[in-house]
Design a protein around this motif. Structure first.
Motif, PDB file in Angstrom:
ATOM      1  N   GLY A 127       0.812  -1.197   0.000  1.00  0.00           N
ATOM      2  CA  GLY A 127       0.000   0.000   0.000  1.00  0.00           C
ATOM      3  C   GLY A 127       0.853   1.258   0.000  1.00  0.00           C
ATOM      4  O   GLY A 127       2.056   1.220  -0.282  1.00  0.00           O
ATOM      5  N   ALA A 128       0.226   2.372   0.318  1.00  0.00           N
ATOM      6  CA  ALA A 128       0.911   3.667   0.286  1.00  0.00           C
ATOM      7  C   ALA A 128       0.200   4.632   1.217  1.00  0.00           C
ATOM      8  O   ALA A 128      -0.900   4.353   1.706  1.00  0.00           O
ATOM      9  CB  ALA A 128       0.931   4.218  -1.135  1.00  0.00           C
ATOM     10  N   SER A 129       0.826   5.788   1.429  1.00  0.00           N
ATOM     11  CA  SER A 129       0.182   6.847   2.211  1.00  0.00           C
ATOM     12  C   SER A 129      -1.203   7.146   1.661  1.00  0.00           C
ATOM     13  O   SER A 129      -2.136   7.454   2.419  1.00  0.00           O
ATOM     14  CB  SER A 129       1.019   8.136   2.159  1.00  0.00           C
ATOM     15  N   ALA A 130      -1.343   7.051   0.329  1.00  0.00           N
ATOM     16  CA  ALA A 130      -2.608   7.376  -0.326  1.00  0.00           C
ATOM     17  C   ALA A 130      -3.734   6.438   0.064  1.00  0.00           C
ATOM     18  O   ALA A 130      -4.902   6.756  -0.162  1.00  0.00           O
ATOM     19  CB  ALA A 130      -2.424   7.357  -1.842  1.00  0.00           C
ATOM     20  N   GLY A 131      -3.424   5.283   0.651  1.00  0.00           N
ATOM     21  CA  GLY A 131      -4.469   4.393   1.117  1.00  0.00           C
ATOM     22  C   GLY A 131      -5.004   4.749   2.488  1.00  0.00           C
ATOM     23  O   GLY A 131      -5.937   4.123   2.983  1.00  0.00           O
ATOM     24  N   VAL A 166      -2.614 -12.727   5.519  1.00  0.00           N
ATOM     25  CA  VAL A 166      -2.761 -11.596   4.602  1.00  0.00           C
ATOM     26  C   VAL A 166      -2.375 -10.331   5.356  1.00  0.00           C
ATOM     27  O   VAL A 166      -2.875 -10.081   6.455  1.00  0.00           O
ATOM     28  CB  VAL A 166      -4.210 -11.459   4.091  1.00  0.00           C
ATOM     29  N   ALA A 167      -1.485  -9.534   4.768  1.00  0.00           N
ATOM     30  CA  ALA A 167      -1.071  -8.293   5.410  1.00  0.00           C
ATOM     31  C   ALA A 167      -0.933  -7.189   4.376  1.00  0.00           C
ATOM     32  O   ALA A 167      -0.528  -7.430   3.232  1.00  0.00           O
ATOM     33  CB  ALA A 167       0.246  -8.475   6.162  1.00  0.00           C
ATOM     34  N   HIS A 168      -1.269  -5.988   4.798  1.00  0.00           N
ATOM     35  CA  HIS A 168      -1.183  -4.783   3.972  1.00  0.00           C
ATOM     36  C   HIS A 168      -0.085  -3.906   4.543  1.00  0.00           C
ATOM     37  O   HIS A 168      -0.045  -3.657   5.749  1.00  0.00           O
ATOM     38  CB  HIS A 168      -2.534  -4.053   4.015  1.00  0.00           C
ATOM     39  N   ILE A 169       0.835  -3.468   3.691  1.00  0.00           N
ATOM     40  CA  ILE A 169       1.962  -2.660   4.153  1.00  0.00           C
ATOM     41  C   ILE A 169       1.810  -1.244   3.623  1.00  0.00           C
ATOM     42  O   ILE A 169       1.783  -1.028   2.402  1.00  0.00           O
ATOM     43  CB  ILE A 169       3.308  -3.261   3.695  1.00  0.00           C
ATOM     44  N   VAL A 170       1.691  -0.288   4.520  1.00  0.00           N
ATOM     45  CA  VAL A 170       1.589   1.124   4.150  1.00  0.00           C
ATOM     46  C   VAL A 170       3.002   1.687   4.023  1.00  0.00           C
ATOM     47  O   VAL A 170       3.711   1.822   5.024  1.00  0.00           O
ATOM     48  CB  VAL A 170       0.797   1.926   5.197  1.00  0.00           C
ATOM     49  N   GLN A 204       6.235 -14.453  10.728  1.00  0.00           N
ATOM     50  CA  GLN A 204       5.496 -14.262  11.978  1.00  0.00           C
ATOM     51  C   GLN A 204       4.779 -15.546  12.405  1.00  0.00           C
ATOM     52  O   GLN A 204       4.177 -16.229  11.572  1.00  0.00           O
ATOM     53  CB  GLN A 204       4.449 -13.156  11.823  1.00  0.00           C
ATOM     54  N   PRO A 205       4.792 -15.849  13.695  1.00  0.00           N
ATOM     55  CA  PRO A 205       3.995 -16.975  14.199  1.00  0.00           C
ATOM     56  C   PRO A 205       2.500 -16.696  14.022  1.00  0.00           C
ATOM     57  O   PRO A 205       2.055 -15.552  14.145  1.00  0.00           O
ATOM     58  CB  PRO A 205       4.364 -17.045  15.683  1.00  0.00           C
ATOM     59  N   ARG A 206       1.739 -17.724  13.750  1.00  0.00           N
ATOM     60  CA  ARG A 206       0.311 -17.572  13.499  1.00  0.00           C
ATOM     61  C   ARG A 206      -0.433 -16.987  14.692  1.00  0.00           C
ATOM     62  O   ARG A 206      -1.465 -16.316  14.525  1.00  0.00           O
ATOM     63  CB  ARG A 206      -0.274 -18.935  13.126  1.00  0.00           C
ATOM     64  N   SER A 207       0.084 -17.178  15.884  1.00  0.00           N
ATOM     65  CA  SER A 207      -0.597 -16.666  17.075  1.00  0.00           C
ATOM     66  C   SER A 207      -0.495 -15.150  17.211  1.00  0.00           C
ATOM     67  O   SER A 207      -1.177 -14.558  18.044  1.00  0.00           O
ATOM     68  CB  SER A 207      -0.022 -17.319  18.335  1.00  0.00           C
ATOM     69  N   ALA A 208       0.338 -14.520  16.387  1.00  0.00           N
ATOM     70  CA  ALA A 208       0.518 -13.067  16.485  1.00  0.00           C
ATOM     71  C   ALA A 208       0.749 -12.465  15.104  1.00  0.00           C
ATOM     72  O   ALA A 208       1.740 -11.788  14.850  1.00  0.00           O
ATOM     73  CB  ALA A 208       1.696 -12.734  17.415  1.00  0.00           C
ATOM     74  N   TRP A 209      -0.181 -12.705  14.193  1.00  0.00           N
ATOM     75  CA  TRP A 209      -0.080 -12.172  12.842  1.00  0.00           C
ATOM     76  C   TRP A 209      -0.440 -10.694  12.801  1.00  0.00           C
ATOM     77  O   TRP A 209      -1.412 -10.256  13.431  1.00  0.00           O
ATOM     78  CB  TRP A 209      -1.030 -12.924  11.912  1.00  0.00           C
ATOM     79  N   SER A 210       0.310  -9.929  12.024  1.00  0.00           N
ATOM     80  CA  SER A 210      -0.047  -8.543  11.716  1.00  0.00           C
ATOM     81  C   SER A 210      -0.946  -8.530  10.495  1.00  0.00           C
ATOM     82  O   SER A 210      -0.692  -9.247   9.526  1.00  0.00           O
ATOM     83  CB  SER A 210       1.205  -7.711  11.424  1.00  0.00           C
ATOM     84  N   ALA A 211      -1.971  -7.696  10.522  1.00  0.00           N
ATOM     85  CA  ALA A 211      -2.809  -7.499   9.344  1.00  0.00           C
ATOM     86  C   ALA A 211      -2.391  -6.256   8.580  1.00  0.00           C
ATOM     87  O   ALA A 211      -2.702  -6.129   7.389  1.00  0.00           O
ATOM     88  CB  ALA A 211      -4.277  -7.392   9.747  1.00  0.00           C
ATOM     89  N   GLU A 212      -1.702  -5.341   9.266  1.00  0.00           N
ATOM     90  CA  GLU A 212      -1.233  -4.122   8.608  1.00  0.00           C
ATOM     91  C   GLU A 212       0.040  -3.630   9.282  1.00  0.00           C
ATOM     92  O   GLU A 212       0.191  -3.724  10.499  1.00  0.00           O
ATOM     93  CB  GLU A 212      -2.294  -3.026   8.637  1.00  0.00           C
ATOM     94  N   LEU A 213       0.947  -3.126   8.462  1.00  0.00           N
ATOM     95  CA  LEU A 213       2.213  -2.588   8.949  1.00  0.00           C
ATOM     96  C   LEU A 213       2.462  -1.265   8.250  1.00  0.00           C
ATOM     97  O   LEU A 213       2.313  -1.166   7.028  1.00  0.00           O
ATOM     98  CB  LEU A 213       3.351  -3.574   8.637  1.00  0.00           C
ATOM     99  N   GLU A 214       2.824  -0.231   9.006  1.00  0.00           N
ATOM    100  CA  GLU A 214       3.178   1.070   8.443  1.00  0.00           C
ATOM    101  C   GLU A 214       4.683   1.262   8.538  1.00  0.00           C
ATOM    102  O   GLU A 214       5.278   1.043   9.595  1.00  0.00           O
ATOM    103  CB  GLU A 214       2.480   2.200   9.201  1.00  0.00           C
ATOM    104  N   LEU A 215       5.281   1.698   7.425  1.00  0.00           N
ATOM    105  CA  LEU A 215       6.717   1.948   7.385  1.00  0.00           C
ATOM    106  C   LEU A 215       6.961   3.363   6.876  1.00  0.00           C
ATOM    107  O   LEU A 215       6.401   3.766   5.862  1.00  0.00           O
ATOM    108  CB  LEU A 215       7.402   0.948   6.456  1.00  0.00           C
ATOM    109  N   ARG A 216       7.801   4.091   7.582  1.00  0.00           N
ATOM    110  CA  ARG A 216       8.127   5.456   7.160  1.00  0.00           C
ATOM    111  C   ARG A 216       9.506   5.826   7.673  1.00  0.00           C
ATOM    112  O   ARG A 216       9.933   5.347   8.733  1.00  0.00           O
ATOM    113  CB  ARG A 216       7.096   6.453   7.697  1.00  0.00           C
ATOM    114  N   PRO A 217      10.231   6.692   6.939  1.00  0.00           N
ATOM    115  CA  PRO A 217      11.497   7.202   7.470  1.00  0.00           C
ATOM    116  C   PRO A 217      11.205   8.159   8.617  1.00  0.00           C
ATOM    117  O   PRO A 217      10.122   8.742   8.704  1.00  0.00           O
ATOM    118  CB  PRO A 217      12.113   7.934   6.270  1.00  0.00           C
TER     119      PRO A 217
END
Length: 222
Positions: A127-131, A166-170, A204-217
């Motif tokens: 994904g992106a900031s625009a999402g 399934v995970a979405h990365i911003v 990631q272990p299934r017991s602690a899955w992320s559905a979304e992750l944001e990355l930025r400088p």
């Protein structure tokens, strides 16, 4: 070897992802509309190359049939048109939505069809900031990325209980590349650092899955 497919490959983030996955022992398939510039990356990573239009249902189905059973799918294509809403070309807007969102649906559908019988797999959507926030004169890209984020949320709720992560990365900031070199200290995201974050999602272990992750400088405003 586990197999990974990256759709929308260029010389930035997707190239770093290919190198990282190869380093971790994955058999790679790389897909793009134009694979002519990917020969060196394919040789470096031992990947197979596949020319495909991410927004064409028949082409996407043929791509997945050719690649075979996957453990990891990364959807990374991008297309955008900018301009005032009153002046935008409807066909360019349509193409932005097709590549950014509809193509994501096609890829997730095909990956789910492969992964559901085995009850495992990872699907990562770039994904992106625009999402998260729409910017002026960038309505088509925001529309597409908001839709991709919605797809990721819905697919995660449906597929997580069935063993598919399934995970979405911003990606909230610019990514350094050959066309976009660093201009100031830490002003752009390092594609290798982003690839490392994707790898952490994959393992990631299934017991602690992320559905979304944001990355930025660290210099990027929220």
């Amino acid at each position: 070897m586990p197999r990974a497919l990256i759709i929308g490959v260029g010389d930035g983030l997707s190239a770093s992802l290919a190198r990282k996955l190869r380093q971790e022992g994955y058999d790679l398939a790389l897909a793009a509309r134009d694979t002519g510039k990917l020969g060196a990356l394919a040789a470096e990573t031992g990947a197979s190359l596949h020319a495909a239009d991410a927004a064409d249902p028949a082409a996407v189905a043929a791509l997945f049939a050719a690649v075979g059973k996957l453990e990891v799918l990364v959807y990374n294509p991008s297309y955008r048109v900018r301009g005032p809403i009153a002046e935008l070309d409807p066909e360019e807007v349509r193409r932005t939505l097709e590549v950014t969102a509809f193509g994501g649906f096609l890829a997730v559908r095909e990956a789910a069809r492969q992964m559901l019988p085995r009850g495992r797999g990872t699907i990562l959507l770039t994904g992106a900031s625009a999402g998260v926030k729409g910017f002026p004169e960038s309505a088509p890209f925001a529309m597409g990325k908001f839709a991709l984020r919605g797809l990721a949320q819905s697919a995660a709720r449906e597929l997580h209980p069935k063993g598919i992560h399934v995970a979405h990365i911003v990606i909230d900031g610019g990514i350094r590349s050959a066309r976009r070199p660093e201009t100031a200290e830490a002003a752009l995201l390092d594609p290798d650092a982003i690839a490392e974050a994707y790898w952490q999602l994959i393992r990631q272990p299934r017991s602690a899955w992320s559905a979304e992750l944001e990355l930025r400088p660290w210099v990027e405003p929220f």
